[in-house]
Each structure stands twice: as structure tokens, then as C-alpha cells.
Design a protein around this motif. Structure first.
Motif, PDB file in Angstrom:
ATOM      1  N   UNK A 233       0.823  -1.212   0.000  1.00 13.26           N
ATOM      2  CA  UNK A 233       0.000   0.000   0.000  1.00 13.26           C
ATOM      3  C   UNK A 233       0.851   1.254   0.000  1.00 13.26           C
ATOM      4  N   UNK A 234       1.877   1.283   0.854  1.00  8.91           N
ATOM      5  CA  UNK A 234       2.753   2.457   0.909  1.00  8.91           C
ATOM      6  C   UNK A 234       3.458   2.675  -0.422  1.00  8.91           C
ATOM      7  N   UNK A 235       3.995   1.587  -0.993  1.00  7.91           N
ATOM      8  CA  UNK A 235       4.713   1.720  -2.261  1.00  7.91           C
ATOM      9  C   UNK A 235       3.795   2.277  -3.342  1.00  7.91           C
ATOM     10  N   UNK A 236       2.566   1.798  -3.393  1.00  4.40           N
ATOM     11  CA  UNK A 236       1.650   2.272  -4.414  1.00  4.40           C
ATOM     12  C   UNK A 236       1.288   3.745  -4.191  1.00  4.40           C
ATOM     13  N   UNK A 237       1.100   4.150  -2.929  1.00  4.68           N
ATOM     14  CA  UNK A 237       0.757   5.536  -2.654  1.00  4.68           C
ATOM     15  C   UNK A 237       1.907   6.476  -3.011  1.00  4.68           C
ATOM     16  N   UNK A 238       3.122   6.083  -2.667  1.00  7.24           N
ATOM     17  CA  UNK A 238       4.266   6.927  -3.002  1.00  7.24           C
ATOM     18  C   UNK A 238       4.432   7.023  -4.520  1.00  7.24           C
ATOM     19  N   UNK A 239       4.225   5.910  -5.210  1.00  7.24           N
ATOM     20  CA  UNK A 239       4.314   5.926  -6.665  1.00  7.24           C
ATOM     21  C   UNK A 239       3.237   6.820  -7.258  1.00  7.24           C
ATOM     22  N   UNK A 240       2.045   6.781  -6.675  1.00  2.00           N
ATOM     23  CA  UNK A 240       0.955   7.636  -7.159  1.00  2.00           C
ATOM     24  C   UNK A 240       1.288   9.117  -6.956  1.00  2.00           C
ATOM     25  N   UNK A 241       1.880   9.464  -5.824  1.00  2.00           N
ATOM     26  CA  UNK A 241       2.244  10.853  -5.569  1.00  2.00           C
ATOM     27  C   UNK A 241       3.276  11.334  -6.576  1.00  2.00           C
ATOM     28  N   UNK A 242       4.295  10.508  -6.832  1.00  2.00           N
ATOM     29  CA  UNK A 242       5.321  10.879  -7.814  1.00  2.00           C
ATOM     30  C   UNK A 242       4.711  11.038  -9.200  1.00  2.00           C
ATOM     31  N   UNK A 243       3.822  10.116  -9.555  1.00  2.00           N
ATOM     32  CA  UNK A 243       3.194  10.188 -10.880  1.00  2.00           C
ATOM     33  C   UNK A 243       2.357  11.459 -11.018  1.00  2.00           C
ATOM     34  N   UNK A 244       1.566  11.771  -9.992  1.00  2.00           N
ATOM     35  CA  UNK A 244       0.720  12.972 -10.057  1.00  2.00           C
ATOM     36  C   UNK A 244       1.553  14.252 -10.103  1.00  2.00           C
ATOM     37  N   UNK A 245       2.742  14.206  -9.507  1.00  2.00           N
ATOM     38  CA  UNK A 245       3.615  15.377  -9.560  1.00  2.00           C
ATOM     39  C   UNK A 245       4.257  15.534 -10.942  1.00  2.00           C
ATOM     40  N   UNK A 246       4.643  14.422 -11.541  1.00  2.00           N
ATOM     41  CA  UNK A 246       5.320  14.479 -12.842  1.00  2.00           C
ATOM     42  C   UNK A 246       4.346  14.639 -14.003  1.00  2.00           C
ATOM     43  N   UNK A 247       3.093  14.216 -13.821  1.00  2.00           N
ATOM     44  CA  UNK A 247       2.138  14.217 -14.926  1.00  2.00           C
ATOM     45  C   UNK A 247       1.947  15.605 -15.546  1.00  2.00           C
ATOM     46  N   UNK A 248       1.622  16.637 -14.782  1.00  2.00           N
ATOM     47  CA  UNK A 248       1.428  17.945 -15.423  1.00  2.00           C
ATOM     48  C   UNK A 248       2.703  18.498 -16.040  1.00  2.00           C
ATOM     49  N   UNK A 249       3.871  18.205 -15.430  1.00  2.00           N
ATOM     50  CA  UNK A 249       5.137  18.696 -15.983  1.00  2.00           C
ATOM     51  C   UNK A 249       5.398  18.058 -17.337  1.00  2.00           C
ATOM     52  N   UNK A 250       5.179  16.729 -17.415  1.00  2.00           N
ATOM     53  CA  UNK A 250       5.448  16.038 -18.676  1.00  2.00           C
ATOM     54  C   UNK A 250       4.459  16.437 -19.768  1.00  2.00           C
ATOM     55  N   UNK A 251       3.211  16.668 -19.400  1.00  2.00           N
ATOM     56  CA  UNK A 251       2.230  17.083 -20.403  1.00  2.00           C
ATOM     57  C   UNK A 251       2.473  18.513 -20.875  1.00  2.00           C
ATOM     58  N   UNK A 252       3.077  19.320 -20.031  1.00  2.00           N
ATOM     59  CA  UNK A 252       3.302  20.718 -20.399  1.00  2.00           C
ATOM     60  C   UNK A 252       4.230  20.847 -21.595  1.00  2.00           C
ATOM     61  N   UNK A 253       5.124  19.883 -21.774  1.00  2.00           N
ATOM     62  CA  UNK A 253       6.020  19.941 -22.919  1.00  2.00           C
ATOM     63  C   UNK A 253       5.319  19.760 -24.241  1.00  2.00           C
ATOM     64  N   UNK A 254       4.152  19.148 -24.245  1.00  2.00           N
ATOM     65  CA  UNK A 254       3.391  18.915 -25.473  1.00  2.00           C
ATOM     66  C   UNK A 254       2.170  19.816 -25.573  1.00  2.00           C
ATOM     67  N   UNK A 255       1.549  20.118 -24.430  1.00  2.00           N
ATOM     68  CA  UNK A 255       0.267  20.831 -24.454  1.00  2.00           C
ATOM     69  C   UNK A 255       0.345  22.246 -23.905  1.00  2.00           C
ATOM     70  N   UNK A 256       1.460  22.605 -23.319  1.00  2.00           N
ATOM     71  CA  UNK A 256       1.550  23.930 -22.730  1.00  2.00           C
ATOM     72  C   UNK A 256       0.587  24.071 -21.560  1.00  2.00           C
ATOM     73  N   UNK A 257      -0.112  25.195 -21.526  1.00  2.00           N
ATOM     74  CA  UNK A 257      -1.043  25.421 -20.424  1.00  2.00           C
ATOM     75  C   UNK A 257      -2.292  24.554 -20.526  1.00  2.00           C
TER      76      UNK A 257
END
Length: 297
Positions: free
Chosen positions: A204-228
Motif C-alpha cells: 500500500x505504501x509503495x503504491x501511494x508513493x508511486x501515485x504521488x510521484x506520478x501525479x507530480x510528474x504528470x502535469x510537468x510532462x504534459x506541459x512539454x506537449x500541451x503547454x497550459x
């Protein structure tokens, strides 16, 4: 248990708003940092985020399947308890040599077992439902025990053995009724196993930490293609992951007095009504019905 066919977006947001708020903060911060990070790095980061999202989807899917298995096992235990209780009631009704008071005591006590098991699993004190099913001395005696549902089964066993000693119960029926008590005890033990054996916390902990990292990186990675435009798309994708994680986290604990629980109040009341009808009683308690939001407890 949620029994409505429609779950409003407002209700889902009400369940997951803290995680959604964190996601919104992540997304706003990421969009604010678009100009500070080279576009090539943002686009390269999208590949890593895609692999991480795929792995996270497998983790959440495995966890949700396991969680549903725990919930479904709990429901099967309580359904089997209902069937075995009806069988017990029919067997008690066949004891022609036992007086009506003893039969009533046995069936009322068995209905109290369902209610007490219900409250015991939810870590709640004895409810008003048990007041009319147990005598005052029996209720006091049961509450002094560490395991009140087991204490009720012990009283049932003592009554059956006394009937056999008085010649009101033959050996065949004694064995048959004792087997029913054994199955009630098995149901109690199975419920305790599910209650006291949580899903492995390391996973459970591993999955939650992975989810937090993913949610943090998701908007940054999409910004390179979609901007705002990454702002709304990050919220939509992130919401899907958050709500899937929420479902697994709550259905893996079917005895926590929450809306996702097995409907033990409904099943306990059904058992009580069935046994009272076998005794010919007409003043029956009303069935448990879903509440206004479609929750069946």
C-alpha cells in the motif's frame, strides 16, 4: 454498500477532495514552471511518466482485484450465515418435545448473535436491536466476555446440551444442531481473519508513493506537449487514478462502518425477521432500507 445505480460527480469529489486538491496544487505549480524548464527536457520526461503511469495502472488493478476479493468473501460469509441461521431455525422448530419458551429463546438468541457479530466487527457497543432478543442477565453476562458473539454461541451450546440431558433432544438432532453452531463459529472466525489481517502495508505504501510521484510528474510532462492545456488534462487523468485508488483502499476493509461495507445491518435484520416469523410473531421490526444517498448499511 452503495446500491444506487448513479453516483454523482459531487459525491465522488466529496470522497476524494483532499487528493484532488493536492493534484490541483501540483498542476498549478507545474504550469507555473513551464518557462523555467527547457522544452526538450519536458518532452523527454513524458516518456518516463508514461512508463510510470503504465506500471501504476497495473499496481492499482492488482490491488483493486485483491480488495474486491476480500469484500466479496465477506459478503459470502454473511450470506452463508443467513442461510445457516434459517436452517438452524427450521431444526429448532422440529423439536416437538422442547417447549415453546425454549424454542423462542434459542431463535431470539441466534438473531442476537447476528446483531452482536455485526457490532463486534465494527467495534461498536451492543445496540438496541439486542435488547428485546436477550434477557437482561444474559446480555450482562455476554458483555463481560472478550468475544460477545462467541459467548452467545456458548449459551446456545449449553441450552442444547441441557435439552439433551433432559431427554427433550435426541442425539441425532443434538449433533445436527451442534454442527450448525460450529458453522456459526467458522463464520465468526472468518470475519475476524478479514478484520484483523489488513492488506500488506508495504504494498500500500509503495503504491501511494508511486501515485504521488506520478501525479507530480504528470502535469510537468504534459506541459512539454500541451503547454497550459496540460492543466485540464492533468486533472482529468489524475482524477481517474485517484478514484481508482480510492475504490481499492475502501472496499478492502468490509467491516469498518463505512458506506462501502458489507450491508450487515440489512442482513442482521433479515435474519431477525426470518426467525421471528418462524415463531409466528406478527409484530416484526421493519426491514433495513437504503438511505437517501443510496447507502445500504
Amino acid at each position: 454498500m452503495i446500491v444506487t445505480n448513479r453516483i454523482s460527480l459531487r459525491k465522488l469529489v466529496g470522497f476524494t477532495w483532499p487528493q484532488l486538491l493536492i493534484l490541483l496544487v501540483f498542476t498549478v505549480l507545474a504550469c507555473s514552471a513551464i518557462r523555467l524548464v527547457p522544452q526538450e527536457l519536458l518532452k523527454a520526461l513524458s516518456f518516463a511518466t508514461g512508463f510510470l503511469g503504465t506500471a501504476l495502472a497495473f499496481l492499482i488493478g492488482f490491488r483493486n482485484n485483491t480488495a474486491y476479493g476480500r469484500w466479496w468473501e465477506a459478503h459470502k460469509i454473511w450470506s452463508a450465515l443467513k442461510y445457516e441461521t434459517r436452517n438452524f431455525g427450521l431444526l429448532v422448530q422440529s423439536l416437538s418435545q422442547a417447549d415453546a419458551i425454549t424454542q423462542r429463546q434459542l431463535l431470539h438468541r441466534q438473531a442476537a448473535f447476528a446483531w452482536r457479530l455485526n457490532r463486534f466487527l465494527r467495534r461498536l457497543p451492543a445496540g438496541a436491536e439486542e435488547a428485546g432478543l436477550l434477557g437482561k442477565e444474559e446480555a450482562t453476562q455476554i458483555e463481560t466476555r472478550q468475544n460477545p458473539p462467541l459467548a452467545i454461541l456458548d449459551l446456545q451450546n449449553q441450552t442444547l446440551r441441557q435439552l439433551a440431558a433432559d431427554g427433550q433432544l435426541d442425539s441425532y438432532r443434538l449433533v445436527t444442531l451442534t454442527e450448525r453452531l460450529t458453522r456459526f463459529n467458522e463464520a465468526l472466525g472468518s470475519c475476524e481473519r478479514l478484520k484483523k489481517t489488513p492488506f500488506p502495508m508495504q504494498y500500500t505504501w509503495f503504491m501511494r508513493y508511486t501515485l504521488v510521484v506520478f501525479l507530480f510528474l504528470l502535469p510537468i510532462s504534459l506541459a512539454g506537449h500541451l503547454g497550459y492545456w496540460s492543466l485540464p488534462f492533468s486533472l482529468i487523468i489524475g482524477c481517474a487514478y485517484i478514484m481508482l485508488e480510492y475504490v481499492g483502499r475502501y472496499i478492502e476493509t468490509p467491516f469498518e462502518n463505512q458506506v462501502n461495507d458489507v450491508p450487515m445491518d440489512y442482513l442482521s435484520r433479515t435474519v431477525e425477521i426470518d426467525l421471528r416469523e418462524m415463531l409466528g410473531e406478527t409484530e416484526l421490526p421493519p426491514p433495513v432500507k437504503p438511505r437517501g444517498l443510496g447507502y445500504l448499511y
